[in-house]
Design a protein around this motif. Sequence first.
Motif, PDB file in Angstrom:
ATOM      1  N   LEU A 150      78.023   9.098  54.830  1.00  0.00           N
ATOM      2  CA  LEU A 150      77.530   9.764  56.038  1.00  0.00           C
ATOM      3  C   LEU A 150      76.386  10.735  55.767  1.00  0.00           C
ATOM      4  CD1 LEU A 150      80.972  10.570  57.728  1.00  0.00           C
ATOM      5  CD2 LEU A 150      79.344   8.766  58.380  1.00  0.00           C
ATOM      6  N   ASN A 151      76.168  11.051  54.484  1.00  0.00           N
ATOM      7  CA  ASN A 151      75.183  12.056  54.082  1.00  0.00           C
ATOM      8  C   ASN A 151      75.496  13.415  54.713  1.00  0.00           C
ATOM      9  OD1 ASN A 151      72.941  12.821  52.529  1.00  0.00           O
ATOM     10  ND2 ASN A 151      71.571  12.618  54.283  1.00  0.00           N
ATOM     11  N   GLN A 152      76.777  13.784  54.645  1.00  0.00           N
ATOM     12  CA  GLN A 152      77.258  15.046  55.219  1.00  0.00           C
ATOM     13  C   GLN A 152      78.301  15.669  54.292  1.00  0.00           C
ATOM     14  OE1 GLN A 152      79.014  14.452  59.066  1.00  0.00           O
ATOM     15  NE2 GLN A 152      77.203  13.476  59.918  1.00  0.00           N
ATOM     16  N   TYR A 153      78.209  16.976  54.133  1.00  0.00           N
ATOM     17  CA  TYR A 153      79.288  17.672  53.433  1.00  0.00           C
ATOM     18  C   TYR A 153      80.599  17.474  54.192  1.00  0.00           C
ATOM     19  CZ  TYR A 153      76.229  20.347  50.307  1.00  0.00           C
ATOM     20  OH  TYR A 153      75.349  20.727  49.329  1.00  0.00           O
ATOM     21  N   TYR A 154      81.656  17.214  53.451  1.00  0.00           N
ATOM     22  CA  TYR A 154      83.005  17.084  54.009  1.00  0.00           C
ATOM     23  C   TYR A 154      83.036  16.122  55.195  1.00  0.00           C
ATOM     24  CZ  TYR A 154      83.531  20.909  50.829  1.00  0.00           C
ATOM     25  OH  TYR A 154      83.506  21.674  49.684  1.00  0.00           O
ATOM     26  N   GLY A 155      82.491  14.932  54.961  1.00  0.00           N
ATOM     27  CA  GLY A 155      82.373  13.928  56.010  1.00  0.00           C
ATOM     28  C   GLY A 155      83.650  13.166  56.327  1.00  0.00           C
ATOM     29  N   HIS A 156      84.608  13.173  55.416  1.00  0.00           N
ATOM     30  CA  HIS A 156      85.873  12.473  55.667  1.00  0.00           C
ATOM     31  C   HIS A 156      86.622  13.183  56.786  1.00  0.00           C
ATOM     32  CE1 HIS A 156      89.797  10.690  55.093  1.00  0.00           C
ATOM     33  NE2 HIS A 156      89.295   9.858  54.189  1.00  0.00           N
ATOM     34  N   ASN A 157      87.005  12.463  57.825  1.00  0.00           N
ATOM     35  CA  ASN A 157      87.616  13.122  58.985  1.00  0.00           C
ATOM     36  C   ASN A 157      88.988  13.726  58.693  1.00  0.00           C
ATOM     37  OD1 ASN A 157      89.173  10.815  58.922  1.00  0.00           O
ATOM     38  ND2 ASN A 157      88.666  10.132  60.980  1.00  0.00           N
ATOM     39  N   GLN A 158      89.591  13.397  57.554  1.00  0.00           N
ATOM     40  CA  GLN A 158      90.872  14.022  57.201  1.00  0.00           C
ATOM     41  C   GLN A 158      90.705  15.246  56.299  1.00  0.00           C
ATOM     42  OE1 GLN A 158      93.073  10.653  55.674  1.00  0.00           O
ATOM     43  NE2 GLN A 158      94.135  10.441  57.636  1.00  0.00           N
ATOM     44  N   ASN A 159      89.465  15.531  55.904  1.00  0.00           N
ATOM     45  CA  ASN A 159      89.216  16.746  55.142  1.00  0.00           C
ATOM     46  C   ASN A 159      89.236  17.913  56.123  1.00  0.00           C
ATOM     47  OD1 ASN A 159      87.705  18.953  53.795  1.00  0.00           O
ATOM     48  ND2 ASN A 159      87.491  17.438  52.170  1.00  0.00           N
ATOM     49  N   ASN A 160      89.913  18.978  55.762  1.00  0.00           N
ATOM     50  CA  ASN A 160      90.109  20.110  56.673  1.00  0.00           C
ATOM     51  C   ASN A 160      89.012  21.167  56.630  1.00  0.00           C
ATOM     52  OD1 ASN A 160      92.587  19.307  57.871  1.00  0.00           O
ATOM     53  ND2 ASN A 160      93.625  19.837  55.963  1.00  0.00           N
ATOM     54  N   PHE A 161      87.986  20.990  55.796  1.00  0.00           N
ATOM     55  CA  PHE A 161      86.978  22.036  55.645  1.00  0.00           C
ATOM     56  C   PHE A 161      86.411  22.496  56.981  1.00  0.00           C
ATOM     57  CE2 PHE A 161      82.639  23.557  55.238  1.00  0.00           C
ATOM     58  CZ  PHE A 161      82.818  24.600  54.352  1.00  0.00           C
ATOM     59  N   TRP A 162      85.914  21.575  57.785  1.00  0.00           N
ATOM     60  CA  TRP A 162      85.262  21.977  59.040  1.00  0.00           C
ATOM     61  C   TRP A 162      86.275  22.531  60.037  1.00  0.00           C
ATOM     62  CZ3 TRP A 162      80.507  22.997  58.455  1.00  0.00           C
ATOM     63  CH2 TRP A 162      79.713  22.258  57.571  1.00  0.00           C
ATOM     64  N   LYS A 163      87.475  21.996  60.055  1.00  0.00           N
ATOM     65  CA  LYS A 163      88.522  22.546  60.933  1.00  0.00           C
ATOM     66  C   LYS A 163      88.799  23.999  60.562  1.00  0.00           C
ATOM     67  CE  LYS A 163      90.549  18.024  61.541  1.00  0.00           C
ATOM     68  NZ  LYS A 163      91.048  17.047  60.611  1.00  0.00           N
ATOM     69  N   PHE A 164      88.852  24.264  59.263  1.00  0.00           N
ATOM     70  CA  PHE A 164      89.067  25.639  58.813  1.00  0.00           C
ATOM     71  C   PHE A 164      87.921  26.550  59.256  1.00  0.00           C
ATOM     72  CE2 PHE A 164      91.818  24.584  54.805  1.00  0.00           C
ATOM     73  CZ  PHE A 164      92.855  24.194  55.629  1.00  0.00           C
ATOM     74  N   MET A 165      86.688  26.114  59.059  1.00  0.00           N
ATOM     75  CA  MET A 165      85.544  26.957  59.401  1.00  0.00           C
ATOM     76  C   MET A 165      85.523  27.294  60.895  1.00  0.00           C
ATOM     77  SD  MET A 165      83.911  27.704  56.630  1.00  0.00           S
ATOM     78  CE  MET A 165      85.518  27.740  55.868  1.00  0.00           C
ATOM     79  N   PHE A 166      85.729  26.313  61.743  1.00  0.00           N
ATOM     80  CA  PHE A 166      85.711  26.568  63.185  1.00  0.00           C
ATOM     81  C   PHE A 166      86.882  27.451  63.599  1.00  0.00           C
ATOM     82  CE2 PHE A 166      82.692  23.124  63.096  1.00  0.00           C
ATOM     83  CZ  PHE A 166      81.812  23.446  64.126  1.00  0.00           C
ATOM     84  N   THR A 167      88.029  27.267  62.976  1.00  0.00           N
ATOM     85  CA  THR A 167      89.197  28.106  63.287  1.00  0.00           C
ATOM     86  C   THR A 167      88.969  29.545  62.832  1.00  0.00           C
ATOM     87  OG1 THR A 167      90.674  26.197  63.084  1.00  0.00           O
ATOM     88  CG2 THR A 167      91.684  28.389  62.917  1.00  0.00           C
ATOM     89  N   ILE A 168      88.493  29.717  61.612  1.00  0.00           N
ATOM     90  CA  ILE A 168      88.267  31.058  61.058  1.00  0.00           C
ATOM     91  C   ILE A 168      87.287  31.854  61.910  1.00  0.00           C
ATOM     92  CG2 ILE A 168      87.211  32.278  59.097  1.00  0.00           C
ATOM     93  CD1 ILE A 168      88.463  29.968  57.329  1.00  0.00           C
ATOM     94  N   PHE A 169      86.234  31.185  62.378  1.00  0.00           N
ATOM     95  CA  PHE A 169      85.200  31.897  63.139  1.00  0.00           C
ATOM     96  C   PHE A 169      85.381  31.771  64.652  1.00  0.00           C
ATOM     97  CE2 PHE A 169      83.292  31.255  58.927  1.00  0.00           C
ATOM     98  CZ  PHE A 169      83.151  32.597  58.596  1.00  0.00           C
ATOM     99  N   LYS A 170      86.574  31.285  65.046  1.00  0.00           N
ATOM    100  CA  LYS A 170      86.966  31.253  66.466  1.00  0.00           C
ATOM    101  C   LYS A 170      85.926  30.556  67.347  1.00  0.00           C
ATOM    102  CE  LYS A 170      89.856  35.387  66.088  1.00  0.00           C
ATOM    103  NZ  LYS A 170      89.918  35.508  64.678  1.00  0.00           N
ATOM    104  N   GLU A 171      85.501  29.410  66.886  1.00  0.00           N
ATOM    105  CA  GLU A 171      84.538  28.587  67.620  1.00  0.00           C
ATOM    106  C   GLU A 171      85.215  27.275  67.999  1.00  0.00           C
ATOM    107  OE1 GLU A 171      81.289  29.267  68.346  1.00  0.00           O
ATOM    108  OE2 GLU A 171      81.032  31.111  67.196  1.00  0.00           O
ATOM    109  N   ASP A 172      84.765  26.664  69.084  1.00  0.00           N
ATOM    110  CA  ASP A 172      85.276  25.351  69.473  1.00  0.00           C
ATOM    111  C   ASP A 172      84.842  24.328  68.437  1.00  0.00           C
ATOM    112  OD1 ASP A 172      86.426  26.352  71.790  1.00  0.00           O
ATOM    113  OD2 ASP A 172      84.656  25.914  73.014  1.00  0.00           O
TER     114      ASP A 172
END
Length: 160
Positions: A30-52
């Motif tokens: 995908l040419n994207q950091y943490y592109g696997h949809n089961q990787n939690n990196f982006w879920k963590f970032m959005f949760t930590i910073f209280k963003e949708d």
Amino acid sequence: MESFSFEPIATNDSTILILGTMPGTKSLELNQYYGHNQNNFWKFMFTIFKEDFSSDYEIRKALLIKNKIALWDVLQYCDRIGSLDSAIKNEIANDFETFLKQHRKITTIFFNGQKAHAFFKKYVALKKAYQLHTLPSTSPANAGKSFDSKLAEWKIIGTL
């Protein structure tokens, strides 16, 4: 299979650096950091910073920039079949001496998993003191801890 890391996501205002080991197969595809949809990196970032939560990669990168977070990988190159860090061979580290000189406001470095920290210690000699924190890997292969348990540790990022 030869693998090469991505360019860092960073600005001159970045104060935090998060380091993974090396992009996995899906991320490379995908040419994207943490592109696997089961990787939690982006879920963590959005949760930590209280963003949708968003799956839009430009929005994801903007979230990091907005919160003065740089993102990169410890390794620039490796041979690896699949995505497991344990399969990495013939690795070459990224040029942290140059990167950290160019991003002087970075004071804290987080490692996304033990293996990222181990490779960093093996190849990188820091010229100044940084706060170093090893966090549980966000990879789906790290099934030893629950989502909530890992998130609780990752929340330290939102306190800095």
